[in-house]
Motif scaffolding. Structure first.
Motif, PDB file in Angstrom:
ATOM      1  N   ARG A 148     -30.908   9.278  -3.599  1.00 14.96           N
ATOM      2  CA  ARG A 148     -31.046   8.256  -2.553  1.00 14.96           C
ATOM      3  C   ARG A 148     -31.371   8.868  -1.191  1.00 14.96           C
ATOM      4  O   ARG A 148     -32.174   8.328  -0.443  1.00 14.96           O
ATOM      5  CB  ARG A 148     -29.751   7.425  -2.480  1.00 14.96           C
ATOM      6  N   LYS A 203     -42.176   3.447  -6.678  1.00 15.36           N
ATOM      7  CA  LYS A 203     -41.943   3.595  -5.241  1.00 15.36           C
ATOM      8  C   LYS A 203     -41.816   2.237  -4.553  1.00 15.36           C
ATOM      9  O   LYS A 203     -41.412   2.167  -3.397  1.00 15.36           O
ATOM     10  CB  LYS A 203     -43.053   4.435  -4.625  1.00 15.36           C
ATOM     11  N   THR A 204     -42.143   1.179  -5.274  1.00 13.23           N
ATOM     12  CA  THR A 204     -42.004  -0.167  -4.715  1.00 13.23           C
ATOM     13  C   THR A 204     -40.549  -0.630  -4.723  1.00 13.23           C
ATOM     14  O   THR A 204     -40.210  -1.605  -4.056  1.00 13.23           O
ATOM     15  CB  THR A 204     -42.857  -1.175  -5.510  1.00 13.23           C
ATOM     16  N   TYR A 205     -39.698   0.066  -5.472  1.00 18.17           N
ATOM     17  CA  TYR A 205     -38.269  -0.259  -5.469  1.00 18.17           C
ATOM     18  C   TYR A 205     -37.687   0.065  -4.096  1.00 18.17           C
ATOM     19  O   TYR A 205     -38.159   0.978  -3.412  1.00 18.17           O
ATOM     20  CB  TYR A 205     -37.513   0.571  -6.502  1.00 18.17           C
ATOM     21  N   SER A 206     -36.635  -0.635  -3.740  1.00 21.33           N
ATOM     22  CA  SER A 206     -35.922  -0.292  -2.506  1.00 21.33           C
ATOM     23  C   SER A 206     -35.328   1.109  -2.671  1.00 21.33           C
ATOM     24  O   SER A 206     -35.110   1.561  -3.806  1.00 21.33           O
ATOM     25  CB  SER A 206     -34.800  -1.300  -2.246  1.00 21.33           C
ATOM     26  N   PRO A 207     -35.064   1.803  -1.574  1.00 20.51           N
ATOM     27  CA  PRO A 207     -34.479   3.145  -1.702  1.00 20.51           C
ATOM     28  C   PRO A 207     -33.186   3.166  -2.534  1.00 20.51           C
ATOM     29  O   PRO A 207     -32.981   4.076  -3.335  1.00 20.51           O
ATOM     30  CB  PRO A 207     -34.216   3.558  -0.256  1.00 20.51           C
ATOM     31  N   ARG A 250     -32.305   1.029  -4.937  1.00 18.43           N
ATOM     32  CA  ARG A 250     -32.645   0.785  -6.344  1.00 18.43           C
ATOM     33  C   ARG A 250     -33.287   2.023  -6.972  1.00 18.43           C
ATOM     34  O   ARG A 250     -33.024   2.340  -8.129  1.00 18.43           O
ATOM     35  CB  ARG A 250     -33.577  -0.421  -6.453  1.00 18.43           C
ATOM     36  N   ARG A 251     -34.131   2.713  -6.216  1.00 19.28           N
ATOM     37  CA  ARG A 251     -34.735   3.955  -6.734  1.00 19.28           C
ATOM     38  C   ARG A 251     -33.652   4.984  -7.029  1.00 19.28           C
ATOM     39  O   ARG A 251     -33.677   5.644  -8.064  1.00 19.28           O
ATOM     40  CB  ARG A 251     -35.725   4.555  -5.724  1.00 19.28           C
TER      41      ARG A 251
END
Length: 168
Positions: free
Chosen positions: A140, A70-74, A76-77
């Motif tokens: 996304r 969840k630390t990834y940017s939206p 990147r997730r």
């Protein structure tokens, strides 16, 4: 009980969309009249959605949600989920569908095996023409609780194609 209801809800939604996809396939691609419509085939396709596709997608989307940091940017997730989905999930899921749909229609195993040898790669290639972009948007922008439903709207087109190929 709440969890079972969620699986059942997704299964019913998927079954309905798969039934609609098969019906469209029969009327518009197979050019069947209402008298020729194979309601049993439609029902069997829907049952595959109810007992396999819906629960599998629900479980898979929750798995992805829990595993992608969840630390990834939206963005990147979304990209990460899509890449994992299309590399680890799509090939075996496509294989499973290529087996289950003809099996549900009573095809013998040797014929199913030959059908898979003949059509699996082309189905998978077509999968990659549609699903990466669709899943990128799904992962996304769509909240987790609606991802199965979103995928089923896209799957309406996909199910028409799958039904046409796997029921021919």
């Amino acid at each position: 009980m709440k969890r079972l209801k969620a699986y059942l809800k997704d299964g019913i939604n998927v079954a309905a969309v798969m039934c609609l996809g098969d019906t469209i396939s029969q009327f518009f691609f197979d050019k069947k009249s209402l008298d020729e419509w194979d309601a049993g085939r439609t029902l069997r396709f829907g049952i595959v959605g109810l007992v396999f596709v819906g629960p599998t997608l629900r479980r898979w989307y929750h798995f992805l949600e829990s595993r992608v940091p969840k630390t990834y940017s939206p963005m990147r997730r979304g990209v990460t989920k899509m890449l994992v989905d299309q590399t680890l999930f799509a090939p075996p899921f496509t294989m499973a569908m290529s087996f289950l749909v003809p099996l549900s229609n009573g095809e013998p195993i040797d014929r199913i095996r030959q059908r898979i040898l003949d059509s699996y790669l082309s189905i998978l290639v077509r999968n990659y023409m549609l699903w990466p972009a669709a899943q990128m948007l799904n992962f996304r922008f769509v909240p987790l609780g609606y991802q199965v439903l979103y995928a089923q709207f896209i799957a309406l087109v996909w199910n028409c194609y799958l039904s046409m190929i796997l029921n021919s």
